[in-house]
Design an enzyme around this catalytic site. Structure first.
Site, PDB file in Angstrom:
ATOM      1  N   LYS A 194       0.940  -1.089  -0.033  1.00 42.16           N
ATOM      2  CA  LYS A 194       0.008   0.002   0.052  1.00 42.16           C
ATOM      3  C   LYS A 194       0.998   1.139  -0.010  1.00 42.16           C
ATOM      4  O   LYS A 194       1.424   1.715   1.123  1.00 42.16           O
ATOM      5  CB  LYS A 194      -1.022  -0.012   1.265  1.00 42.16           C
ATOM      6  CG  LYS A 194      -2.026   1.192   1.338  1.00 42.16           C
ATOM      7  CD  LYS A 194      -2.915   0.952   2.342  1.00 42.16           C
ATOM      8  CE  LYS A 194      -4.147   1.972   2.278  1.00 42.16           C
ATOM      9  NZ  LYS A 194      -3.460   3.523   2.097  1.00 42.16           N
ATOM     10  N   ARG A 231      -3.726   8.837  -4.943  1.00 46.56           N
ATOM     11  CA  ARG A 231      -4.568   8.058  -6.176  1.00 46.56           C
ATOM     12  C   ARG A 231      -4.253   9.120  -7.529  1.00 46.56           C
ATOM     13  O   ARG A 231      -4.533  10.274  -7.519  1.00 46.56           O
ATOM     14  CB  ARG A 231      -5.520   7.941  -5.694  1.00 46.56           C
ATOM     15  CG  ARG A 231      -6.592   6.930  -6.654  1.00 46.56           C
ATOM     16  CD  ARG A 231      -6.265   5.543  -6.014  1.00 46.56           C
ATOM     17  NE  ARG A 231      -6.928   4.445  -6.819  1.00 46.56           N
ATOM     18  CZ  ARG A 231      -7.958   3.656  -6.155  1.00 46.56           C
ATOM     19  NH1 ARG A 231      -8.477   4.091  -4.904  1.00 46.56           N
ATOM     20  NH2 ARG A 231      -8.684   2.775  -7.127  1.00 46.56           N
ATOM     21  N   GLU A 290      -0.872   4.745  -8.128  1.00 47.68           N
ATOM     22  CA  GLU A 290      -0.668   5.675  -7.039  1.00 47.68           C
ATOM     23  C   GLU A 290       0.794   6.527  -7.455  1.00 47.68           C
ATOM     24  O   GLU A 290       1.551   5.811  -8.118  1.00 47.68           O
ATOM     25  CB  GLU A 290      -0.111   4.865  -5.926  1.00 47.68           C
ATOM     26  CG  GLU A 290      -0.272   5.597  -4.698  1.00 47.68           C
ATOM     27  CD  GLU A 290      -1.705   5.706  -3.957  1.00 47.68           C
ATOM     28  OE1 GLU A 290      -2.620   5.242  -4.675  1.00 47.68           O
ATOM     29  OE2 GLU A 290      -1.471   6.260  -2.832  1.00 47.68           O
TER      30      GLU A 290
END
Ligand code: AMP
Length: 555
Positions: A250, A255, A299
């Protein structure tokens, strides 16, 4: 043709209703009767406090300062008096209404406003840029105010400030459209997820019903709502939940949804703002290394010496309007792609495993464009190892994804689970502040914070004055200057627009703030520029965290 007076009166009647069901019924009845397509389109957007759909690059670009000026020009009432009204009423709309009411007693002639006319003028205002544009905006806006009745001034002002205070959110609009045109709410919502424009959804529903809505397709350069993740309680739960599991880092970035089609690249942020112009370096790379005809999800991360830089640096890049390439050199970005939404047609209904194959063949990886590594495993030890490597590399944790799942736009579901290192921070709305002392006297150096209650009211919970670097304060002061509604001595009240993530030592019960709680030793973590005010934390969450402290202390 719908007059702006009719629209405003309707808004007032909606504002008076508190029940969601009644609001929905009222709106559905109203929109059902609108014959003209443009009127229907504008009504839907205006009710939600939008002039342009959320994703559009267009913006009316009128701040509070311009509103004061336009009101002064059109009514002759001084800024000082209007400021007092705003302080007294706590609302720009009601203050503008009062100002226009005072003036109306002496003026006789004005042209009747229509919803279309308001749209036309606001479109013209949105298209103005460069030298002299501020002056022209003031002229156009004062002309509108001159034609306004008091109640029209209330809603025009609120529309410009993007805050109608009607309590009409996306859910109510979805249900009202469904009810007005006899279509399943789920179909209406799906149409919204692919178009991001409830105005367009309403017009399409009215024209062609359910079939027309179902045939609305994802179109390159119009953003799609992003798929979201739920929190995984722990690895064991996640493994139970997902049988075919892909594990990814992550990433601690921001984003982006990148569209590349017809020779053009468009980049949208998590809030679906168009940030293409701020990222020329990424645009170049995409043109060189990505296959045309795709929409990718990923991302973007700021890097220095191979390590991710704090996430604010990415947002600093997103917000940049001038000297963009200088900033690109100072803060280089890389993108980790992890999904594909469109590949010469929508691919959201394919399983993630298939989508990943398409993603891999659509991108030629290099130093700037990367594809997130994915390990297929359900072994908790292996997952823990990946989790630790992510934390060591300066990222947040891992994402656990169901490889058999579809891409579901706009939904927070169990097909993507996030596992983060725990540190409970709060995301709070910045509602006020104070200018600093001495060498910080030209900086707003403390900020008042509030959480939301169920109705969207803001309840103060504390003040944050630590955790900022000098650079943070300079940037924040610049950002917040144009949000000042009222200034009194050193104290300022902001138009609620931005969210801070804050850490704290403890939550206490306190009569000092209307929330009933106060944060002890709050510390600024970062500006959550990717979150809107509505996405800030609620009083329920504050209360829950407060209760949890007792449990962990054992008192
Ligand atoms: P949160 O913002 O805490 O709800 O976490 C979800 C966010 O994590 C997404 O919106 C992405 O911006 C981000 N993210 C980072 N890495 C990934 C990844 N590998 N897959 C999906 N989302 C990711």
């Amino acid at each position: 043709m719908l007059t702006f007076q009719e629209f405003s009166k309707f808004c007032e009647s909606v504002e008076r209703i508190s029940s969601t069901l009644e609001k929905t019924a009222k709106i559905s009845g109203f929109i059902k009767e609108i014959d003209d397509e443009d009127d229907l389109y504008n009504t839907i957007l205006f009710l939600m406090g939008r002039v342009h759909p959320e994703w559009s690059e267009k913006d009316v670009g009128i701040g509070i300062g311009l509103i004061y000026e336009a009101l002064r020009v059109s009514t002759g009432v001084e800024k000082r008096i209007i400021e007092n009204l705003v302080r007294e009423k706590g609302d720009f709309g009601l203050s503008a209404e009062e100002v226009v009411r005072k003036k109306k007693q002496t003026s006789l002639f004005s042209e009747e406003l229509t919803v279309k006319k308001v749209r036309e003028v606001l479109d013209e205002i949105s298209s103005l840029t460069g030298e002299g544009s501020q002056k022209r905006k003031i002229i156009l806006l004062s002309e509108l105010y001159i034609s306004c009745t008091p109640i029209e001034a209330r809603y025009l002002t609120r529309l410009i400030l993007k805050e109608m205070r009607l309590g009409v959110g996306e859910g109510i609009v979805r249900d009202a459209i469904a009810r007005a045109f006899g279509i399943d709410a789920e179909i209406v919502e799906r149409a919204y997820m692919v178009t991001n424009d409830y105005g367009k959804v309403a017009v399409t529903a009215r024209k062609g019903g359910k079939d027309a809505l179902l045939s609305l397709k994802i179109t390159p350069h119009i953003p799609v709502k992003m798929m979201l993740a739920q929190v995984a309680e722990n690895v064991e739960e996640a493994v139970k939940e997902i049988k075919h599991l892909g594990v990814e880092w992550k990433f601690d970035g921001s984003r982006v949804q990148i569209h590349y089609a017809n020779g053009k690249v468009s980049i949208f942020s998590r809030r679906l703002e168009n940030v293409t112009n701020a990222l020329p370096d990424i645009v170049e790379e995409v043109k060189k290394n990505v296959k045309e005809g795709v929409i990718l999800d990923g991302e973007v991360i700021a890097v220095k010496d191979g390590k991710p830089m704090p996430f604010q640096h990415v947002l600093r890049r997103f917000r940049r309007k001038h000297e963009v390439s200088k900033m690109a050199e100072k803060i280089p970005l890389i993108v980790y792609f992890y999904d594909i939404i469109y590949d010469e047609g929508s691919v959201i209904d394919l399983p993630l495993e298939e989508r990943r194959k398409r993603l891999i063949s659509a991108v030629s990886k290099n130093e700037v464009l990367k594809i997130a590594e994915q390990v297929v495993t359900r072994d908790p030890d292996e997952i823990a190892r990946i989790f630790n490597s992510a934390i060591e590399a300066g990222h947040e944790g891992v994402m656990l994804k169901n490889l058999d799942s579809k891409y579901i736009p706009g939904k927070r579901g169990k097909n993507w689970l996030k596992l983060k290192a725990t540190m409970e921070t709060l995301d709070l709305v910045v509602v006020g502040g104070e200018w600093g002392e001495g060498k910080r006297s030209n900086l707003i150096s403390s900020y008042e914070l509030a959480c939301l209650d169920e109705e969207g009211n803001l309840l103060k919970v504390g003040k944050v004055a630590t955790g900022f670097t000098d650079e943070d304060l300079e940037e924040l002061t610049e950002l917040f200057k144009s949000e000042i509604e009222v200034e009194e001595g050193k104290k300022v009240v902001f138009h609620p627009k931005y969210v801070f993530e804050v850490a704290y030592q403890e939550i206490q019960r306190s009569p000092k703030y209307e929330s009933g709680y106060a944060l002890r030793f709050p510390r600024f973590v970062r500006l959550r520029d990717d979150k809107s005010v509505e996405e800030a934390d609620t009083i329920e969450r504050v209360a829950r965290l407060y209760e949890m402290q007792f449990r962990s202390k054992g008192t």
